[in-house]
Design an enzyme around this catalytic site. Sequence first.
Site, PDB file in Angstrom:
ATOM      1  CG  HIS A 156     -33.780 -79.487 -19.388  1.00 47.29           C
ATOM      2  ND1 HIS A 156     -34.021 -80.335 -20.449  1.00 47.29           N
ATOM      3  CD2 HIS A 156     -33.313 -80.280 -18.392  1.00 47.29           C
ATOM      4  CE1 HIS A 156     -33.707 -81.570 -20.101  1.00 47.29           C
ATOM      5  NE2 HIS A 156     -33.271 -81.565 -18.865  1.00 47.29           N
TER       6      HIS A 156
ATOM      7  CD  GLU B 268     -34.651 -79.247 -24.231  1.00 42.79           C
ATOM      8  OE1 GLU B 268     -34.647 -79.852 -23.135  1.00 42.79           O
ATOM      9  OE2 GLU B 268     -35.006 -79.790 -25.284  1.00 42.79           O
TER      10      GLU B 268
ATOM     11  CG  ASN C  79     -34.810 -85.981 -21.269  1.00 44.46           C
ATOM     12  OD1 ASN C  79     -33.902 -86.803 -21.399  1.00 44.46           O
ATOM     13  ND2 ASN C  79     -34.745 -84.981 -20.419  1.00 44.46           N
TER      14      ASN C  79
ATOM     15  CB  SER D 138     -35.960 -84.268 -17.337  1.00 43.84           C
ATOM     16  OG  SER D 138     -34.851 -84.212 -16.505  1.00 43.84           O
TER      17      SER D 138
END
Length: 287
Positions: free
Chosen positions: A142, A154, A192, A120
Amino acid sequence: MSEIRTVGVIGAGQMGGGIAQVAAVAGFETVVFDAFEGAVGKCRALHDKLLARAVDKGKMTQSEVDNARKRLSYASSLDALRNADIVIEAVVEDPQVKKDLFKQVLGLVSGHAILASNTSSISITELATAVGDAAPRFIGMHFFNPVPVMQLVEVINGLATGPDTTERTIALARAMGKTPLPANDRPGFVSNRVLMPMINEAFYAWMEGVAEPEDIDGIMKLGCNFPMGPLRLADFIGLDTCVHIMEVLAEGLNNPRYRACPLLKQLVTAGRLGDKTGRGVYEYPAK
Ligand code: CAA
Ligand code: NAD
């Protein structure tokens, strides 16, 4: 460019299980491995439930499910990933655990296999140091939770990631029905870097008595049209994962404003990790 036929997944938790399900449904031979007793069995039971629901809802036929099932296998030994053309790691958000695993994987798989992490937030360049000269085959892939539902992957290149690796990873994400978007290798990438400070701030709002959890979540759901409020989403992601991500942001961006909220850390210390342990901010008695 060598073709991807077999997908190996490390970690049969919520992310690894979802990635394996989507890969098998998309037509890839898929092996999912977990080191912890019970994890693989739980993953298989969740696949049974979700695939049966897909048939009930008319989203898949029974024969499509049966074929996906035939492509999907579960392993309690890493050795089962030997023939994988890509290994996607989805274990705890801890750089050392991930690096130790990739060192072992490197000794197992062929020289064309892609080594991908579903991290993450952790630097892809740093994780790639575990595989030495194979760093051009290392990449961040991701996925988002719940994997069968969320559209995005991602894609994060490390400093040494080769163009062939990026191209094959993007092609795989598309073949899995996802939309790949690029982000640079900075702490938390894009998702994130933006999402987790908002979640952390919701814990501060709760800790400082700005409002009760239900009202914080209600305000963000109704006021911002979020499908889940930030505290409910934190439980869904896993509070342990949220703390790990905040630690990566705080260290990597060298800024105290990214420190994990003490209340969030306290819940993790108490073993209240969210949905996966039956209790986090809220209680989930069925789990
Ligand atoms: N696994 C698989 N499928 C799931 C699921 C799960 N855990 N939870 C829900 N679903 C599926 C359901 O089966 C249902 O699919 P069908 O329509 O085919 O039946 C669909 O999702 C909708 O579910 P529900 O009707 O039960 O519930 P809902 O409408 O409230 O949607 C939700 C549930 C999709 C989870 C929605 O609340 C949502 O989008 N929440 C936000 C999720 C989010 O933000 N995810 C990103 C987290 S951040 C991240 O992943 C990155 C990171 O690094 C931390
Ligand atoms: P999880 O706790 O649900 O699952 C992790 C799994 O890894 C567990 O089944 C555990 O038994 C297994 N595991 C731990 N150490 C292992 C090892 N050494 N070898 C083999 N298996 C091992 O966690 P998760 O939510 O699936 O998160 C996994 C990864 O995905 C983390 O890096 C996390 O940051 C990332 N991620 C999580 C989310 C999310 O919303 N939860 C979203 C995107 C990415």
